[in-house]
Design an enzyme around this catalytic site. Structure first.
Site, PDB file in Angstrom:
ATOM      1  N   ASP A   9      23.108  28.963  23.745  1.00 29.63           N
ATOM      2  CA  ASP A   9      22.280  28.258  22.759  1.00 29.63           C
ATOM      3  C   ASP A   9      21.763  29.294  21.758  1.00 29.63           C
ATOM      4  OD1 ASP A   9      20.752  26.169  21.542  1.00 29.63           O
ATOM      5  OD2 ASP A   9      18.977  26.827  22.622  1.00 29.63           O
ATOM      6  N   SER A  10      21.102  28.796  20.716  1.00 29.50           N
ATOM      7  CA  SER A  10      20.474  29.715  19.759  1.00 29.50           C
ATOM      8  C   SER A  10      19.287  30.445  20.384  1.00 29.50           C
ATOM      9  CB  SER A  10      19.984  28.924  18.545  1.00 29.50           C
ATOM     10  OG  SER A  10      18.949  28.046  18.942  1.00 29.50           O
ATOM     11  N   TYR A  41      19.583  27.904  14.600  1.00 31.31           N
ATOM     12  CA  TYR A  41      20.934  27.555  14.176  1.00 31.31           C
ATOM     13  C   TYR A  41      20.926  26.332  13.239  1.00 31.31           C
ATOM     14  CZ  TYR A  41      23.772  30.461  17.442  1.00 31.31           C
ATOM     15  OH  TYR A  41      24.427  31.480  18.099  1.00 31.31           O
ATOM     16  N   GLY A  42      19.897  25.520  13.375  1.00 30.86           N
ATOM     17  CA  GLY A  42      19.905  24.198  12.736  1.00 30.86           C
ATOM     18  C   GLY A  42      19.998  24.193  11.229  1.00 30.86           C
ATOM     19  N   CYS A  72      23.906  23.485  23.016  1.00 30.90           N
ATOM     20  CA  CYS A  72      23.319  23.503  21.680  1.00 30.90           C
ATOM     21  C   CYS A  72      23.929  22.357  20.896  1.00 30.90           C
ATOM     22  CB  CYS A  72      23.649  24.839  21.020  1.00 30.90           C
ATOM     23  SG  CYS A  72      23.175  24.917  19.295  1.00 30.90           S
ATOM     24  N   THR A  74      23.621  21.686  17.852  1.00 29.51           N
ATOM     25  CA  THR A  74      24.068  22.127  16.527  1.00 29.51           C
ATOM     26  C   THR A  74      25.483  22.722  16.606  1.00 29.51           C
ATOM     27  OG1 THR A  74      21.759  22.629  16.054  1.00 29.51           O
ATOM     28  CG2 THR A  74      23.391  23.542  14.556  1.00 29.51           C
ATOM     29  N   GLU A 156      10.534  28.149  20.027  1.00 24.05           N
ATOM     30  CA  GLU A 156      10.817  29.592  20.144  1.00 24.05           C
ATOM     31  C   GLU A 156       9.548  30.420  19.946  1.00 24.05           C
ATOM     32  OE1 GLU A 156      13.663  31.088  21.067  1.00 24.05           O
ATOM     33  OE2 GLU A 156      14.701  29.174  21.247  1.00 24.05           O
ATOM     34  N   CYS A 190      18.802  17.775  20.352  1.00 19.32           N
ATOM     35  CA  CYS A 190      18.744  19.241  20.331  1.00 19.32           C
ATOM     36  C   CYS A 190      18.163  19.666  21.673  1.00 19.32           C
ATOM     37  CB  CYS A 190      17.837  19.696  19.186  1.00 19.32           C
ATOM     38  SG  CYS A 190      17.311  21.414  19.280  1.00 19.32           S
ATOM     39  N   THR A 191      18.738  20.717  22.257  1.00 15.98           N
ATOM     40  CA  THR A 191      18.360  21.079  23.628  1.00 15.98           C
ATOM     41  C   THR A 191      16.944  21.664  23.733  1.00 15.98           C
ATOM     42  OG1 THR A 191      19.548  23.162  23.288  1.00 15.98           O
ATOM     43  CG2 THR A 191      20.724  21.389  24.423  1.00 15.98           C
ATOM     44  N   HIS A 192      16.330  21.952  22.598  1.00 15.73           N
ATOM     45  CA  HIS A 192      14.918  22.383  22.638  1.00 15.73           C
ATOM     46  C   HIS A 192      13.981  21.185  22.838  1.00 15.73           C
ATOM     47  CE1 HIS A 192      16.485  26.082  20.764  1.00 15.73           C
ATOM     48  NE2 HIS A 192      15.312  26.645  20.971  1.00 15.73           N
TER      49      HIS A 192
HETATM   50  N1  DGL Z   1      18.979  24.072  20.623  1.00 15.78           N
HETATM   51  C1  DGL Z   1      19.884  23.957  19.524  1.00 15.78           C
HETATM   52  C2  DGL Z   1      20.392  22.558  19.364  1.00 15.78           C
HETATM   53  O1  DGL Z   1      20.559  21.922  20.391  1.00 15.78           O
HETATM   54  C3  DGL Z   1      19.598  24.747  18.279  1.00 15.78           C
HETATM   55  C4  DGL Z   1      18.279  24.613  17.599  1.00 15.78           C
HETATM   56  C5  DGL Z   1      18.168  25.586  16.468  1.00 15.78           C
HETATM   57  O2  DGL Z   1      18.353  26.783  16.724  1.00 15.78           O
HETATM   58  O3  DGL Z   1      17.934  25.158  15.335  1.00 15.78           O
HETATM   59  O4  DGL Z   1      20.668  22.070  18.314  1.00 15.78           O
END
Ligand code: DGL
Length: 265
Positions: A9-10, A41-42, A72, A74, A156, A190-192
Site C-alpha cells: 500500500d502507499s 497515492y490518491g 491499495c 488506488t 498517515e 480505500c484501505t485506509h
Molecule cells: N490506501 C490506498 C487506497 O486504498 C491509498 C491512499 C492514498 O495513499 O492516497 O487507495
C-alpha cells in the site's frame, strides 16, 4: 510454496487487509511494504502509480513472494491490469474487483463509494458493478462515488489513533452529510478508510460498511486454500519513509509491535 505473500500500500492502510489475511490464513507469512515516502497515492496519475507498483513488486520478488496483494484501492484501479501483464507468472490480487463482487452480492439499492481521487476518476468500481449486475440480471445499484482526498493523509498523520477526533468528523461531514438518510451502505474503497468508521458513522448515521479487505482475503485464500507453510508464520514490514512514524500508527492498527525496516530499492 513455503513462501510469503507480498502485500503493499502507499502506507499503513494496507494493514487493514493484512488483518483480514491473518484472520483467514493465520499460518501464511507476509512481506508488507508501505510506500510512505511517496504517499499519498490518491492524487497521482496512472503512469506514476504503475511505476511505483512495478518497483515494489520487483522488491518483493527479490524476497521470494509467491503472490502479491495490492492492498491499495488506488493501485488496484489504475495499475492492476498493466502489472498483471508485466508479471504474468505472479498471482496478483487487488481490492477493487473483489469489492465490486461483494457489492453485487449484497444488492444494496443505493450506496456510497468512498475512495481516493484517482480511484473515483478511474470509474472502474462503477463499471464493474454495472456490468456484474447486468450479467446476472439484478436490478441496477445506484452508486454515489465520493473522492475523499483528506482521509488517507489524515490517517498517515496519526489522526485516526484518537477516537472521535473532531477533525475527522469535520472532514467526513464535508464529504458525506448530503447522503445521510439516502444510502444505507458505504463501500470503503480505500484501505485506509476502515480506520475511519466512527467519523463516517457520525456523518452518515448507522449504515452497513462493506470493507473490501474481507473479499480480498477470501480471494487470496481461494488461490492458497490450505496453508502451504509448516513453519510459524512471520510478518516482515518495510517502509520507504519514516520507520518510527510507520511503527507508531501500525502498532495502533495491529495492536502489537512491528519493527519496520527501511526499504533500499
Ligand atoms: N490506501 C490506498 C487506497 O486504498 C491509498 C491512499 C492514498 O495513499 O492516497 O487507495
Amino acid at each position: 510454496m513455503n513462501k510469503p505473500i507480498g502485500v503493499f500500500d502507499s502506507g499503513v492502510g494496507g494493514l487493514t487487509v493484512v488483518q483480514e489475511i491473518r484472520r483467514l490464513m493465520p499460518t501464511e507469512s507476509i512481506i508488507y511494504v508501505g510506500d510512505t515516502a511517496r504517499a499519498p497515492y490518491g492524487c497521482k496519475d496512472a503512469e506514476t502509480l504503475i511505476s511505483h507498483g512495478r518497483e515494489i513488486i520487483r522488491f518483493m520478488l527479490k524476497k521470494k513472494v509467491k503472490a502479491v496483494v495490492m492492498a491499495c484501492g488506488t493501485s488496484s484501479s489504475t495499475s492492476y491490469e498493466q502489472l498483471c501483464k508485466e508479471f504474468p507468472d505472479l498471482p496478483i490480487v487487488d481490492t477493487i474487483r473483489p469489492a465490486a463482487k461483494a457489492v453485487i452480492a449484497a444488492k444494496p439499492k443505493e450506496c456510497a463509494f468512498a475512495a481516493t481521487v484517482a480511484t473515483v476518476k478511474s470509474g472502474l468500481f462503477e463499471r464493474l458493478v454495472k456490468a456484474g449486475s447486468q450479467s446476472n440480471g439484478s436490478s441496477e445499484i445506484k452508486i454515489h462515488s465520493r473522492a475523499c482526498p483528506l482521509f488517507a493523509p489524515m490517517v498517515e498523520a496519526g489522526l485516526a489513533t484518537k477516537k472521535n477526533n473532531p477533525l475527522l468528523f469535520f472532514a467526513a461531514e464535508n464529504y458525506f452529510a448530503d447522503l445521510r438518510g439516502k444510502v444505507d451502505t458505504l463501500i470503503l474503497g480505500c484501505t485506509h478508510y476502515p480506520l475511519l468508521t466512527d467519523a463516517l458513522t457520525h456523518a452518515l448515521g448507522e449504515i452497513e460498511f462493506i470493507n473490501p479487505a474481507t473479499a480480498t482475503a477470501k480471494k487470496i485464500n481461494e488461490i492458497f486454500p490450505i496453508s502451504s507453510s509448516e513453519e510459524k508464520a512471520k510478518i516482515k514490514y518495510f517502509t520507504s519513509g519514516d520507520e518510527k512514524n510507520f511503527s507508531k500508527i501500525a502498532k495502533f492498527i495491529l495492536k502489537g509491535e512491528c519493527n519496520p525496516k527501511k526499504i533500499i530499492w
